[in-house]
Write a protein that holds these residues in place. Structure first.
Motif, PDB file in Angstrom:
ATOM      1  N   ARG A 108       2.556  -2.560  -8.574  1.00  0.00           N
ATOM      2  CA  ARG A 108       2.820  -2.890  -7.566  1.00  0.00           C
ATOM      3  C   ARG A 108       2.603  -2.480  -6.012  1.00  0.00           C
ATOM      4  O   ARG A 108       2.722  -3.430  -5.596  1.00  0.00           O
ATOM      5  N   PHE A 109       1.802  -1.740  -5.957  1.00  0.00           N
ATOM      6  CA  PHE A 109       2.122  -1.374  -4.830  1.00  0.00           C
ATOM      7  C   PHE A 109      -0.053  -1.702  -5.368  1.00  0.00           C
ATOM      8  O   PHE A 109      -1.081  -1.081  -6.040  1.00  0.00           O
ATOM      9  N   MET A 110      -0.375  -2.412  -4.601  1.00  0.00           N
ATOM     10  CA  MET A 110      -2.573  -2.890  -4.544  1.00  0.00           C
ATOM     11  C   MET A 110      -2.781  -1.907  -4.712  1.00  0.00           C
ATOM     12  O   MET A 110      -4.187  -1.529  -5.344  1.00  0.00           O
ATOM     13  N   MET A 111      -3.406  -0.136  -3.574  1.00  0.00           N
ATOM     14  CA  MET A 111      -3.588   0.401  -3.259  1.00  0.00           C
ATOM     15  C   MET A 111      -3.249   1.949  -2.951  1.00  0.00           C
ATOM     16  O   MET A 111      -1.534   1.625  -2.395  1.00  0.00           O
ATOM     17  N   GLU A 112      -3.257   2.440  -3.615  1.00  0.00           N
ATOM     18  CA  GLU A 112      -2.696   3.829  -2.429  1.00  0.00           C
ATOM     19  C   GLU A 112      -3.883   4.449  -2.068  1.00  0.00           C
ATOM     20  O   GLU A 112      -5.388   5.042  -2.772  1.00  0.00           O
ATOM     21  N   LEU A 113      -3.227   5.141  -0.511  1.00  0.00           N
ATOM     22  CA  LEU A 113      -4.726   5.678   0.384  1.00  0.00           C
ATOM     23  C   LEU A 113      -4.378   6.851   0.839  1.00  0.00           C
ATOM     24  O   LEU A 113      -3.409   6.981   1.325  1.00  0.00           O
ATOM     25  N   ALA A 162       4.421   1.903   2.073  1.00  0.00           N
ATOM     26  CA  ALA A 162       5.050   3.499   1.658  1.00  0.00           C
ATOM     27  C   ALA A 162       4.474   4.347   2.072  1.00  0.00           C
ATOM     28  O   ALA A 162       3.292   4.969   1.656  1.00  0.00           O
ATOM     29  N   THR A 163       5.056   5.862   1.997  1.00  0.00           N
ATOM     30  CA  THR A 163       4.476   7.003   1.958  1.00  0.00           C
ATOM     31  C   THR A 163       4.656   8.153   1.308  1.00  0.00           C
ATOM     32  O   THR A 163       5.662   7.964   0.444  1.00  0.00           O
ATOM     33  N   GLN A 164       3.583   8.559   1.126  1.00  0.00           N
ATOM     34  CA  GLN A 164       4.511  10.074  -0.225  1.00  0.00           C
ATOM     35  C   GLN A 164       4.020  11.544   0.218  1.00  0.00           C
ATOM     36  O   GLN A 164       2.660  11.372   0.857  1.00  0.00           O
ATOM     37  N   ALA A 220       0.913  -1.616   0.103  1.00  0.00           N
ATOM     38  CA  ALA A 220       0.101   0.281   0.208  1.00  0.00           C
ATOM     39  C   ALA A 220       0.984   1.494   0.174  1.00  0.00           C
ATOM     40  O   ALA A 220       1.967   1.584   0.531  1.00  0.00           O
ATOM     41  N   LEU A 221       0.616   1.921  -1.153  1.00  0.00           N
ATOM     42  CA  LEU A 221       1.157   3.792  -1.286  1.00  0.00           C
ATOM     43  C   LEU A 221       0.397   4.520  -0.442  1.00  0.00           C
ATOM     44  O   LEU A 221      -0.773   4.862  -0.496  1.00  0.00           O
ATOM     45  N   LEU A 222       0.585   5.612   0.999  1.00  0.00           N
ATOM     46  CA  LEU A 222       0.293   6.119   2.016  1.00  0.00           C
ATOM     47  C   LEU A 222       0.871   7.491   1.116  1.00  0.00           C
ATOM     48  O   LEU A 222       1.544   8.167   1.744  1.00  0.00           O
ATOM     49  N   VAL A 223      -0.786   8.405   0.609  1.00  0.00           N
ATOM     50  CA  VAL A 223      -0.699   9.413   0.289  1.00  0.00           C
ATOM     51  C   VAL A 223      -0.695  10.717   1.407  1.00  0.00           C
ATOM     52  O   VAL A 223      -2.414  10.631   1.751  1.00  0.00           O
TER      53      VAL A 223
END
Length: 338
Positions: free
Chosen positions: A184-189, A164-166, A54-57
């Motif tokens: 490759r990240f299942m989700m962008e949260l 990951a965070t962004q 997951a990518l945390l934005v």
């Protein structure tokens, strides 16, 4: 719940109930330190059960790092944090070989020293602050759960997640993630600002001397077992067909693409999005103890699964349309398909 509902042995019925129990306990433990952000916690839980990254934005100060570390603590998993910076090298993530001397023989040999990637949960903090060659160090680990160094491949222990965070507002000195890595990240949260009441609670609870203790709710081996259970959850062919059609609706060159996509999209989501929609629906259903995912489960995970896989064109930017806006409209229009 009956065995006939699940279509699996008694052991799977027990495991399904355990998934719901673990999900409820994880939410409770996270809420000891994190105020609000329920949709982000749900998204993280879905990704974990589906064995996805997951990518945390979100802007600074919204407890992204605290959320990830709290989840790792509640899951009793080995946790490592990598602060991504412009001078970070790939070997700082994967590990490197060092020369050691055998004191008894005087012989020198190479020994591989594992990097922080060798953990169950890896927090890639501000992942867009490091050059592409260092970002690429995560590609094999995220897809194959392995690391190749000096011609030898090392398997990563399961479960393995990259969270990951962004920061979306500060772009100076950053390197946008390549599409191959985003996929490759299942989700962008997306993590937004708390409400007024939540912010008051945050200011009240985090300025004292007490730090809530988080208890472990599941072991690494049991989590792996629950992930396998999620994959065994049956889905109706109609749900798979709906998920695939929704993904294909994001591709402007598809023969059945709606006018909205043809007008605003440059590139659509690939087949991995279809896989993650189905897996996400399974995980979301299992988290509430339900053995049969619904179309609503697909629609619930679709924004986070599709947001970072759809690229809009200049016309969309000129009209003030965002990726999330377009995806939300596609999802709403898809209700007429059923």
């Amino acid at each position: 719940m009956t065995e006939q509902t699940l279509g699996a042995p008694d052991r799977d019925v027990v495991l399904l109930e355990r998934v719901a129990e673990v999900s409820a306990n994880l939410r409770r433990e996270v809420e000891k330190r994190i105020v609000g952000q329920h949709h982000v916690v749900e998204g993280l839980l879905t990704a974990l059960l589906a064995n996805g990254h997951a990518l945390l934005v979100g802007v600074p100060g919204l407890a992204k790092t605290l959320l990830v570390s709290t989840v790792a603590e509640a899951l009793d998993l080995e946790f490592s944090r990598v602060q991504f910076t412009p001078d970070l090298m790939p070997t700082d993530i994967t590990g490197t070989e060092v020369i050691e001397e055998d004191r008894s023989t005087g012989r020198r040999v190479f020994r591989f020293v594992k990097g922080p990637i060798f953990a169950n949960i890896v927090l890639a903090d501000e992942i867009n602050r490091t050059p592409p060659k260092t970002q690429a160090a995560l590609l094999q680990a995220m897809q194959e759960r392995a690391v190749t160094a000096a011609g030898q491949t090392y398997k990563l222990d399961a479960p393995f997640f990259v969270l990951a965070t962004q920061n979306p507002i500060e772009q100076e000195g950053t390197y946008p993630l390549p599409e191959a890595q985003l996929d490759r990240f299942m989700m962008e949260l997306r993590i937004g600002y708390p409400s007024r009441e939540e912010e008051e609670q945050i200011a009240m609870t985090t300025t004292g001397d007490d730090r809530p203790t988080v208890s472990s709710v599941v072991t690494a081996s049991e989590l792996v077992e629950l992930q396998h259970l999620v994959r065994r959850v049956p889905v109706a062919p109609s749900l798979v067909a709906y998920a695939v059609r929704l993904v294909r609706a994001t591709r402007p060159d598809d023969a059945e693409a709606p006018a909205l996509t043809r007008q605003y999209a440059s590139w659509g989501a690939g087949p991995r999005a279809s896989q993650y929609l189905v897996l996400g629906a399974k995980a979301r259903a299992a988290a509430r103890g339900d053995a049969l995912p619904s179309l609503d489960d697909v629609r619930a995970v679709a924004p986070a699964v599709l947001a970072h896989r759809v690229v809009l064109n200049f016309e969309a930017e000129a009209d003030g349309r965002t990726t999330r806006d377009v995806i939300a409209e596609l999802i709403e229009n898809s209700r007429s398909w059923t």
